[in-house]
Motif scaffolding. Structure first.
Motif, short mmCIF file in Angstrom:
data_model
loop_
_atom_site.label_atom_id
_atom_site.label_comp_id
_atom_site.label_asym_id
_atom_site.label_seq_id
_atom_site.Cartn_x
_atom_site.Cartn_y
_atom_site.Cartn_z
N MET A 161 -7.70 1.97 2.14
CA MET A 161 -8.30 0.95 1.28
C MET A 161 -9.60 0.40 1.87
SD MET A 161 -5.07 -1.07 -0.48
CE MET A 161 -4.08 -1.32 1.00
N LEU A 162 -9.64 0.20 3.17
CA LEU A 162 -10.89 -0.23 3.80
C LEU A 162 -12.00 0.78 3.57
CD1 LEU A 162 -9.64 -1.65 7.23
CD2 LEU A 162 -10.75 -2.97 5.40
N SER A 163 -11.62 2.03 3.35
CA SER A 163 -12.59 3.11 3.14
C SER A 163 -12.91 3.32 1.66
CB SER A 163 -12.06 4.41 3.75
OG SER A 163 -11.70 4.23 5.11
N GLY A 164 -12.39 2.44 0.81
CA GLY A 164 -12.69 2.54 -0.62
C GLY A 164 -11.75 3.40 -1.41
N ILE A 165 -10.62 3.75 -0.82
CA ILE A 165 -9.63 4.61 -1.49
C ILE A 165 -8.40 3.76 -1.78
CG2 ILE A 165 -8.28 6.72 -1.33
CD1 ILE A 165 -10.28 7.51 0.98
N GLY A 166 -8.19 3.44 -3.06
CA GLY A 166 -7.07 2.57 -3.40
C GLY A 166 -7.18 2.07 -4.81
N PRO A 167 -6.34 1.10 -5.16
CA PRO A 167 -6.35 0.56 -6.53
C PRO A 167 -7.68 -0.15 -6.82
CG PRO A 167 -4.33 -0.06 -5.37
CD PRO A 167 -5.26 0.50 -4.35
N LYS A 168 -8.31 0.26 -7.88
CA LYS A 168 -9.64 -0.24 -8.23
C LYS A 168 -9.67 -1.77 -8.31
CE LYS A 168 -13.20 0.43 -11.83
NZ LYS A 168 -13.27 -0.93 -12.40
N ASP A 169 -8.71 -2.36 -9.00
CA ASP A 169 -8.71 -3.81 -9.17
C ASP A 169 -8.64 -4.54 -7.84
OD1 ASP A 169 -8.84 -3.40 -11.87
OD2 ASP A 169 -6.71 -3.83 -12.26
N HIS A 170 -7.78 -4.06 -6.93
CA HIS A 170 -7.64 -4.73 -5.64
C HIS A 170 -8.89 -4.57 -4.79
CE1 HIS A 170 -6.02 -6.27 -1.94
NE2 HIS A 170 -6.09 -5.10 -1.34
N LEU A 171 -9.45 -3.37 -4.75
CA LEU A 171 -10.64 -3.14 -3.95
C LEU A 171 -11.80 -4.01 -4.44
CD1 LEU A 171 -10.55 0.73 -3.40
CD2 LEU A 171 -9.64 -1.08 -1.93
#
Length: 606
Positions: free
Chosen positions: A317-327
């Motif tokens: 997630m820190l790298s931009g890979i994850g749920p769009k809304d949360h990021l």
């Protein structure tokens, strides 16, 4: 609840006890060679260096994968670990619990959800995870378990047949060196076990008195005694096999990573990875901190994340890979919208406690110092092995050999518990720990965990902020699905019926009542459910936050991106019915195969 290295009860005192401690310390000082390990040296690599593969996380999966890739001399492999070498305690089986809540533990806890675990201190569940080479494989109980064929067939239904039982079994056997005599001497059982692998899977050197009593009691309650607790065709009660070799912990670190001498493996310790570098939808390297300086390392072929269920989700997630809304909520540019951090789940454990007359435990305060001396002299005695056991209950009569609940009783000698040890080990409030300790002043204590092996509830992992030093936010989701409560009353009543078996009845065994007052007003079934919700905690087998079929494809590649894989417990779409260490080794072996196939290299497993 384990004997602690360095505990100095009696140090400086006169008489036999003080003399025993002094002798033990002398042996310890003289035995550093006995208790040392050839851990990899810190790599000397320049900022901006390139490698074929970068592996993030030197735990169970990372150590195995790095060792396998380093077998190919044409590969230059960089393994990056946030912690350092394990301490001496990490080698000794009898000290398996002492590194929890230490600097060698990430010391994660769940977020208070206002519902479950309200009877625990801080209203949260402890989530110990190893922060050192070997990772959680250096702080676990060394139990060798695999889960059951149905577990992997469920994975296959989600992501394809390469993950069904038939196709994962060879990867368990590949790493296994089975020496447990009750299995090794059985030709039929050995059809499912390996003998040529690196990690020894052994039986206890001797049988603890308490284990014998527990097994007889469970047999009296109608469970079959089984020789192999990994047998996919028969469940019951039995002794576990453990990853122990010659009185020392065996793991992917000690048996595999430490043995690499090919010169193409570079290990960076005490190096904290903060980001995966991605260009044009391709992973090209990592950003990390080492000695308070920022470093960049590049991967010509792939980056593989093996940082564990919580840290893998956090790093992705820190790298931009994850749920769009949360990021977007935390202010991170979205590279790939994927359900990273979703699907978190774990075996749900509720502890009950029995008090019994002295005589069941194998060791007591007066014998443990002698055991320290014995171990430091020749690596034998109670500290050199584990004789833990378990008992499995099926969900219903239609699946008699598929476990749904498990029980893992142990025995605490008279006078060994303190309130601090109790709150540290199990996370109970000081008030409840004081009740247990008061009983322990004159009785042995039997902690009796009742564990749900196949929960339907799901939690999640989220970022606390964009600061990589902040711990991830862990929402357990325990009993988010009320169906998980349905089987507990029957399982709890079965477990507590131990007090009515012949031996434990003769010993005056009784249940220590910790049931909250608000639960006592309810009917029996609802009272048990109420108690279970209040005291529910993790069994430290969390999985699922980068799951196959959701975040990953069948070859452990992150969907929508090139040159990026994951190979740790986070990839399990559904938790297996058992401890997760051996399955993570299997996952790492599968990852090595996928990678070697991708680059046209032969592998002995078809």
């Amino acid at each position: 609840m384990s004997v602690m290295l360095g505990a100095c009860a009696g140090c400086g005192s006169s008489g036999p006890l003080g003399a025993m401690v002094a002798t033990a310390l002398q042996f310890f000082a003289a035995s550093q060679c006995l208790l040392s390990e050839p851990y990899p040296k810190q790599a000397d690599v320049a900022n901006g260096s390139s490698f074929d593969f970068i592996i993030v996380g030197g735990g169970t999966g990372g150590s195995a994968l790095a060792a396998r890739l380093a077998e190919r001399h044409q590969f230059q492999v960089l393994l990056v670990e946030a912690g350092g070498d394990p301490p001496v305690e990490g080698i000794i089986p009898g000290f398996r619990s002492v590194l929890k809540e230490s600097p060698y533990d990430w010391n994660f806890t769940t977020i208070d959800d206002g519902f479950s675990s309200q009877g625990l201190a801080g209203h949260h569940e402890k989530q110990p995870r190893g922060k050192m080479l070997g990772g959680s494989g250096t702080i676990n109980d060394m139990v060798y378990a695999r889960g059951y064929p149905t577990d992997y067939n469920e994975w296959a239904d989600i992501v394809g047949d390469s993950w069904n039982w038939t196709n994962v079994l060879p990867y368990f056997m590949k790493t296994e060196h089975m020496t447990d005599r009750k299995i090794a001497d059985n030709e039929e059982l050995m059809k499912l076990h390996g003998v040529d692998g690196e990690i020894e899977v052994s039986g206890a050197a001797t049988y603890d008195k308490s284990t014998i009593k527990f097994l007889k009691a469970f047999e009296e309650l109608g469970l079959e005694i089984v020789d192999d607790m990994t047998n996919p065709h028969k469940i019951g009660a039995g002794r576990f096999s453990h990853t122990i070799r010659d009185g020392r912990r065996d793991s992917t670190l000690t048996a595999m990573l430490n043995k690499v001498q090919t010169g193409n493996l570079h290990v960076l310790k005490d190096t904290f990875v903060t980001k995966i570098l991605i260009e044009n939808d391709t992973a090209v390297g990592i950003q990390a901190f080492l000695n308070d300086k920022e470093y960049y390392f590049y991967a010509d072929k792939e980056v593989i994340v093996t940082a564990g269920t919580f840290n893998t989700a956090k790093l992705l997630m820190l790298s931009g890979i994850g749920p769009k809304d949360h990021l977007e909520e935390v202010g991170i540019d979205v590279v790939q919208d994927l359900p990273v951090g979703e699907n978190l789940h774990d075996h749900v454990m509720v502890l009950y406690f029995l008090a019994t007359e002295s005589g069941t435990c194998s060791y007591n305060e007066s014998t443990k110092l002698f055991e320290v001396i014995k171990y430091l002299h020749d690596a034998t005695g109670a500290l050199s092995y584990s004789d833990s056991m378990g008992a499995y209950l099926p969900q219903n009569a239609d699946t008699p050999n598929l476990p749904y609940f498990a029980m893992y009783p142990t025995c605490v000698p008279v006078g060994q518990l303190t309130v601090d040890a109790c709150t540290t080990a199990i996370g109970y409030t000081a008030e409840n720990c004081a009740k247990i300790v008061a009983e322990n002043a004159y009785s042995e204590i039997i902690p009796l965990p009742v564990v749900l092996l196949k929960p339907k509830s799901r939690g999640m992992v989220r970022l606390a902020s964009t600061n990589p030093l902040d711990d991830p936010m862990i929402y357990s989701g325990t009993f988010d699905n009320e169906e998980d409560l349905e089987g507990f009353p029957e399982a709890v009543k079965f477990a507590l019926s131990l007090v009515n078996t012949t031996y434990f009845k003769e010993m005056g065994t009784r249940i220590i009542d910790l049931t909250p007052e608000e639960c006592k007003k309810l009917s029996e079934l609802d009272m048990i459910k109420c108690h279970v919700v209040k005291f529910a905690t993790s069994a430290w087998h969390s999985v699922g936050t980068a799951a196959l079929g959701g975040v990953l494809d069948a070859q452990l590649r992150v969907r929508g991106l090139a040159a990026l894989r994951v190979a740790d417990a986070s990839v399990m779409p559904r938790v297996v019915r058992g401890n997760t260490n051996a399955p993570v080794v299997m996952i790492a072996e599968k990852a090595a195969r996928f990678i070697k196939d991708a680059y046209g290299l032969d592998n002995e497993i078809p």
